[in-house]
Design an enzyme around this catalytic site. Structure first.
Site, PDB file in Angstrom:
ATOM      1  N   SER A 147       0.864  -1.183   0.000  1.00  0.00           N
ATOM      2  CA  SER A 147       0.000   0.000   0.000  1.00  0.00           C
ATOM      3  C   SER A 147       0.897   1.228   0.000  1.00  0.00           C
ATOM      4  O   SER A 147       2.082   1.137   0.337  1.00  0.00           O
ATOM      5  CB  SER A 147      -0.843  -0.007   1.279  1.00  0.00           C
ATOM      6  OG  SER A 147      -1.524   1.219   1.447  1.00  0.00           O
ATOM      7  N   TYR A 160      -1.730  -0.808  10.710  1.00  0.00           N
ATOM      8  CA  TYR A 160      -1.869  -1.120   9.272  1.00  0.00           C
ATOM      9  C   TYR A 160      -0.614  -0.646   8.525  1.00  0.00           C
ATOM     10  O   TYR A 160      -0.065  -1.367   7.698  1.00  0.00           O
ATOM     11  CB  TYR A 160      -3.124  -0.449   8.718  1.00  0.00           C
ATOM     12  CG  TYR A 160      -3.395  -0.722   7.252  1.00  0.00           C
ATOM     13  CD1 TYR A 160      -4.041  -1.883   6.843  1.00  0.00           C
ATOM     14  CD2 TYR A 160      -3.018   0.194   6.268  1.00  0.00           C
ATOM     15  CE1 TYR A 160      -4.303  -2.135   5.496  1.00  0.00           C
ATOM     16  CE2 TYR A 160      -3.271  -0.043   4.924  1.00  0.00           C
ATOM     17  CZ  TYR A 160      -3.915  -1.207   4.535  1.00  0.00           C
ATOM     18  OH  TYR A 160      -4.163  -1.454   3.198  1.00  0.00           O
TER      19      TYR A 160
HETATM   20  N1  NAD Z   1      -8.785  -0.141  -0.642  1.00  0.00           N
HETATM   21  C1  NAD Z   1      -7.696   0.573  -0.481  1.00  0.00           C
HETATM   22  O1  NAD Z   1      -7.734   1.808  -0.364  1.00  0.00           O
HETATM   23  C2  NAD Z   1      -6.355  -0.112  -0.478  1.00  0.00           C
HETATM   24  C3  NAD Z   1      -5.209   0.666  -0.679  1.00  0.00           C
HETATM   25  C4  NAD Z   1      -3.960   0.052  -0.647  1.00  0.00           C
HETATM   26  C5  NAD Z   1      -3.863  -1.307  -0.449  1.00  0.00           C
HETATM   27  N2  NAD Z   1      -4.982  -2.034  -0.260  1.00  0.00           N
HETATM   28  C6  NAD Z   1      -4.817  -3.483  -0.052  1.00  0.00           C
HETATM   29  O2  NAD Z   1      -5.463  -4.152  -1.116  1.00  0.00           O
HETATM   30  C7  NAD Z   1      -5.817  -5.478  -0.705  1.00  0.00           C
HETATM   31  C8  NAD Z   1      -7.234  -5.755  -1.108  1.00  0.00           C
HETATM   32  O3  NAD Z   1      -8.100  -4.895  -0.381  1.00  0.00           O
HETATM   33  P1  NAD Z   1      -9.456  -4.271  -0.923  1.00  0.00           P
HETATM   34  O4  NAD Z   1      -9.356  -2.818  -0.765  1.00  0.00           O
HETATM   35  O5  NAD Z   1      -9.796  -4.860  -2.254  1.00  0.00           O
HETATM   36  O6  NAD Z   1     -10.494  -4.732   0.212  1.00  0.00           O
HETATM   37  P2  NAD Z   1     -11.389  -6.027   0.380  1.00  0.00           P
HETATM   38  O7  NAD Z   1     -11.755  -6.065   1.819  1.00  0.00           O
HETATM   39  O8  NAD Z   1     -12.461  -6.072  -0.610  1.00  0.00           O
HETATM   40  O9  NAD Z   1     -10.373  -7.208   0.015  1.00  0.00           O
HETATM   41  C9  NAD Z   1      -9.664  -7.946   0.948  1.00  0.00           C
HETATM   42  C10 NAD Z   1      -9.952  -9.401   0.690  1.00  0.00           C
HETATM   43  O10 NAD Z   1      -9.124 -10.170   1.576  1.00  0.00           O
HETATM   44  C11 NAD Z   1      -9.928 -11.195   2.088  1.00  0.00           C
HETATM   45  N3  NAD Z   1      -9.406 -11.686   3.366  1.00  0.00           N
HETATM   46  C12 NAD Z   1      -9.386 -11.046   4.556  1.00  0.00           C
HETATM   47  N4  NAD Z   1      -8.856 -11.851   5.495  1.00  0.00           N
HETATM   48  C13 NAD Z   1      -8.549 -13.022   4.884  1.00  0.00           C
HETATM   49  C14 NAD Z   1      -7.974 -14.244   5.321  1.00  0.00           C
HETATM   50  N5  NAD Z   1      -7.613 -14.445   6.594  1.00  0.00           N
HETATM   51  N6  NAD Z   1      -7.775 -15.228   4.414  1.00  0.00           N
HETATM   52  C15 NAD Z   1      -8.142 -15.041   3.120  1.00  0.00           C
HETATM   53  N7  NAD Z   1      -8.680 -13.909   2.643  1.00  0.00           N
HETATM   54  C16 NAD Z   1      -8.888 -12.912   3.520  1.00  0.00           C
HETATM   55  C17 NAD Z   1     -11.315 -10.567   2.249  1.00  0.00           C
HETATM   56  O11 NAD Z   1     -12.321 -11.540   2.413  1.00  0.00           O
HETATM   57  C18 NAD Z   1     -11.415  -9.762   0.963  1.00  0.00           C
HETATM   58  O12 NAD Z   1     -11.931 -10.517  -0.093  1.00  0.00           O
HETATM   59  C19 NAD Z   1      -5.556  -5.519   0.801  1.00  0.00           C
HETATM   60  O13 NAD Z   1      -4.317  -6.153   1.064  1.00  0.00           O
HETATM   61  C20 NAD Z   1      -5.468  -4.055   1.183  1.00  0.00           C
HETATM   62  O14 NAD Z   1      -4.701  -3.846   2.358  1.00  0.00           O
HETATM   63  C21 NAD Z   1      -6.232  -1.479  -0.283  1.00  0.00           C
END
Ligand code: NAD
Length: 296
Positions: A147, A160
């Site tokens: 991130s 985080y």
């Molecule tokens: N949304 C943002 O602004 C943003 C920015 C930078 C990075 N990210 C990163 O992107 C990635 C995806 O996030 P997103 O924003 O699409 O949110 P999201 O919550 O839709 O996706 C996260 C996914 O991880 C899964 N997950 C959580 N715990 C788990 C576990 N123990 N085992 C298996 N799967 C698990 C969830 O069920 C979900 O499908 C994450 O790593 C997040 O930290 C997100």
């Protein structure tokens, strides 16, 4: 769309929805088969169904995977091999944002461990299992989801931020394996995308002013995140690299100083250069030992 990934197989974690799902769609568009591991079974199954219907053939499969255990990671990669014959690409993307603003939250072991277990340690565990499967295939690429929070820091997302700094440190530590077994490892670092996780990170009802600040912060389009991930997968020169996905596009940040002058002498540089082939040979031996031990 040219099928640049025809014949390739990808394993994606946390791809039942949002960022992971967008990447899965693009991988399939480019000809890859995908296996999705997540804990959201209904959404994971629905995503796989959608991908198979769009392609008109079986290009995707789902397996319930809690990324925090080796057992589940091993089962996910073994499943991909059974379904599609092997694995070339791993997108380790699962993550959570709950209870990130931790300083004055309860002194609760399980709460803080959970954030690091899912966001950081699971990326290490998935990466170790992926390395053995990709090496078995003759090479491949691992992309970890870090991130912008892996570079920047602030109190609202403190643990985080720590978890994502860890992902970048882990990714940068593993650039040698390209020379050992033709496996590259990179990290994608998006800024805000409007997903459930972002809401968990930034919105609250306890009067934290960050909720209002968050509402005004620039977002990145999901397409830009996908572009960054696909660049890290397809561009063979990318290794040990963290790419930012920002509203203005995909950007390579300035890398940190890896060798402070005080830590480097001519003697050190000479021996490091001289020993480079021995180091690669050492890790080749270690890889074979690990594959034998794990039966992969
Ligand atoms: N949304 C943002 O602004 C943003 C920015 C930078 C990075 N990210 C990163 O992107 C990635 C995806 O996030 P997103 O924003 O699409 O949110 P999201 O919550 O839709 O996706 C996260 C996914 O991880 C899964 N997950 C959580 N715990 C788990 C576990 N123990 N085992 C298996 N799967 C698990 C969830 O069920 C979900 O499908 C994450 O790593 C997040 O930290 C997100």
């Amino acid at each position: 769309m040219t099928k640049t990934l025809e014949g390739k197989v990808a394993v994606l974690t946390g791809a039942a929805r949002n960022i992971g799902k967008h990447v899965a769609i693009e991988l399939v568009n480019r000809g890859a088969k995908v296996v999705i591991g997540d804990v959201l079974d209904a959404q994971g199954e629905a995503t796989v169904k959608e991908l198979n219907e769009l392609a008109g053939e079986k290009v995707a499969a789902y397996i319930h995977t809690d990324v925090t255990t080796y057992q589940a990671n091993k089962a996910m990669f073994a499943f991909a091999e059974t379904e599609f014959g092997g694995v070339d690409i791993a997108f380790l993307n699962a993550g959570i944002g709950t209870n990130a603003n931790t300083m004055f939250l309860p002194l609760d072991d399980a709460m803080d461990d959970r954030m690091l277990d899912i966001n950081t340690t699971a990326v290490v565990k998935g990466g170790k299992v992926a390395m053995l499967y990709l090496a078995k295939r003759g090479g491949g690429v691992i992309v970890n989801t870090a991130s912008v929070a892996g570079f920047l820091a602030g109190p609202t997302m403190s643990i985080y931020n720590a978890s994502k700094h860890g992902v970048i440190g882990w990714t940068r530590s593993n650039d040698i394996y390209k020379h050992v077994c033709n496996v590259r490892m990179n990290a994608v670092c998006p800024t805000w995308v409007d997903t459930e996780l972002a809401v968990d990170l930034a919105e609250n009802d306890d009067g934290n002013p960050f909720t209002e600040i968050f509402a005004k912060m620039p977002r990145v389009k999901a397409e830009t995140v996908v572009e960054a991930v696909l660049t890290l997968i397809e561009d063979e020169s990318r290794n040990g690299e963290a790419l930012l996905a920002l509203p203005g596009g995909v950007i390579r940040p300035q890398e940190p100083i890896s060798r402070f002058p005080e830590l480097v002498s001519e003697e050190f540089l000479n021996i490091a250069t001289q020993k480079a082939p021995d180091t690669v040979a050492y890790y080749k031996r270690k890889l074979e030992e690990a594959r034998k031990r794990e039966g992969i």
